[in-house]
Design an enzyme around this catalytic site. Structure first.
Site, mmCIF file in Angstrom:
data_model
loop_
_atom_site.group_PDB
_atom_site.id
_atom_site.type_symbol
_atom_site.label_atom_id
_atom_site.label_comp_id
_atom_site.label_asym_id
_atom_site.label_seq_id
_atom_site.Cartn_x
_atom_site.Cartn_y
_atom_site.Cartn_z
ATOM 1 N N LEU A 1 0.855 -1.182 0.000
ATOM 2 C CA LEU A 1 0.000 0.000 0.000
ATOM 3 C C LEU A 1 0.897 1.240 0.000
ATOM 4 C CD1 LEU A 1 -2.857 -0.759 2.575
ATOM 5 C CD2 LEU A 1 -3.148 -0.339 0.134
ATOM 6 N N ASP A 2 0.507 2.277 -0.733
ATOM 7 C CA ASP A 2 1.246 3.534 -0.702
ATOM 8 C C ASP A 2 1.298 4.064 0.727
ATOM 9 O OD1 ASP A 2 1.639 3.482 -3.435
ATOM 10 O OD2 ASP A 2 -0.107 4.740 -3.874
#
Length: 300
Positions: free
Chosen positions: A46-47
């Site tokens: 995930l960013d």
């Protein structure tokens, strides 16, 4: 000779509601330290500013990570209309702007072109490798980055809400390798108004749902205590999409040594399955004529 890794031999899954502002790797490192685990990894980055489901595998469960990364995942995200950025999210610099604001109907009508088997160009600020270097590093160094399109399966892209004229909230269900930032960027271009991701949350990944995820703060409260172990899910939850067959006594002994072993039950010839013995996962592999031919063996 490699250095022996210290830590406990614990295996299973922890499902985290990742907070904004942390990398996925930082979350895994914190969990490994808090549980004094010898080995850990995650099933899908995930960013840093994204939140939601981050599935963390410990010990032998890391061998089942591919089955989660290959599974469908769902994201809820908000697109800022009227602006594109160099990172395709709110962290970047605005590089294009427009006063055009599409209607709800125009947005809804544009969504089907992003459903099915599509080709997607990852963001320039991404971990994609170009000539052995990460694209984000090249982009930060000011180099022009050309990234080839990649196939992506999108199961659905749904209009959820229009908080105001500048924003729209969508739900994306897609397969492995999807970039939500690219969907936002390409949707903005299709609508003629530009766009980037303002907020992003992964709501489920394979069998794991954010409603049952752990608050990451627990790893500060209970760090280095046995209290954290109670949250471990069994290794087998990472194998839910595969057929389970039971190993015979002789099959168990053979599979533990990496050899084909007899299993009870039926599956399609050539199907990828997993075998259990007395309730414990033994191996994953290909089913051929009453035997499982192992590709992964679990040391539990």
């Amino acid at each position: 000779m490699g250095r022996k890794r210290n830590g406990r031999d614990i295996s299973g899954w922890l499902i985290i509601d990742k907070p904004a502002g942390m990398t996925s790797t930082a979350v895994v490192n914190k969990i490994r330290w808090a549980l004094d685990a010898k080995k850990a990894g995650h099933a899908g980055t995930l960013d840093p500013d994204a939140t939601g489901v981050l599935a963390v595998a410990l010990g032998e469960a890391t061998k089942t990570i591919p089955f989660i990364t290959d599974a469908l995942k769902a994201y809820e995200f908000t697109v800022r209309l009227g602006q594109s950025t160099n990172t395709d999210d709110a962290e970047g610099e605005v590089i294009s702007a427009s006063d055009l604001r599409p209607s709800d109907a125009e947005i809804t009508d544009a969504l089907p072109q992003f459903v099915g088997d599509i080709e997607q160009v990852p963001p320039k600020f991404s971990a994609v490798k170009i000539d052995g270097q990460r694209a984000y590093k090249l982009a930060r160094d000011g180099e022009e980055v050309e990234i080839a399109g990649r196939p992506l399966f999108v199961d659905s892209l749904t209009f959820l809400d229009r908080p105001d004229v500048d924003h729209v909230t969508l739900e994306l269900v897609c397969g492995k390798g999807g970039y939500v930032r690219s969907i936002a960027r390409d949707l903005g271009e299709a609508l003629g108004c530009f766009g980037h991701v303002r907020e992003l949350r992964r709501v489920w990944s394979g069998p794991f749902d954010v409603e049952k995820a752990l608050d990451f703060a627990i790893f500060d409260v209970d760090e280095k205590t046995p209290d954290l172990d109670v949250h471990l899910l069994p290794l087998a939850v990472g194998l839910e999409d595969l057929t389970e067959l039971r190993a015979t006594d002789q099959g168990f002994a053979r599979m533990k040594n990496g050899n084909p072993g007899q299993v009870l039950g039926s599956a399609e010839y050539g199907e990828e399955i997993w075998a259990s013995y007395q309730g414990t996962p033994v191996a994953v592999g290909i089913y051929r004529g009453g035997e499982l031919h192992p590709s992964r063996v679990f040391n539990l």
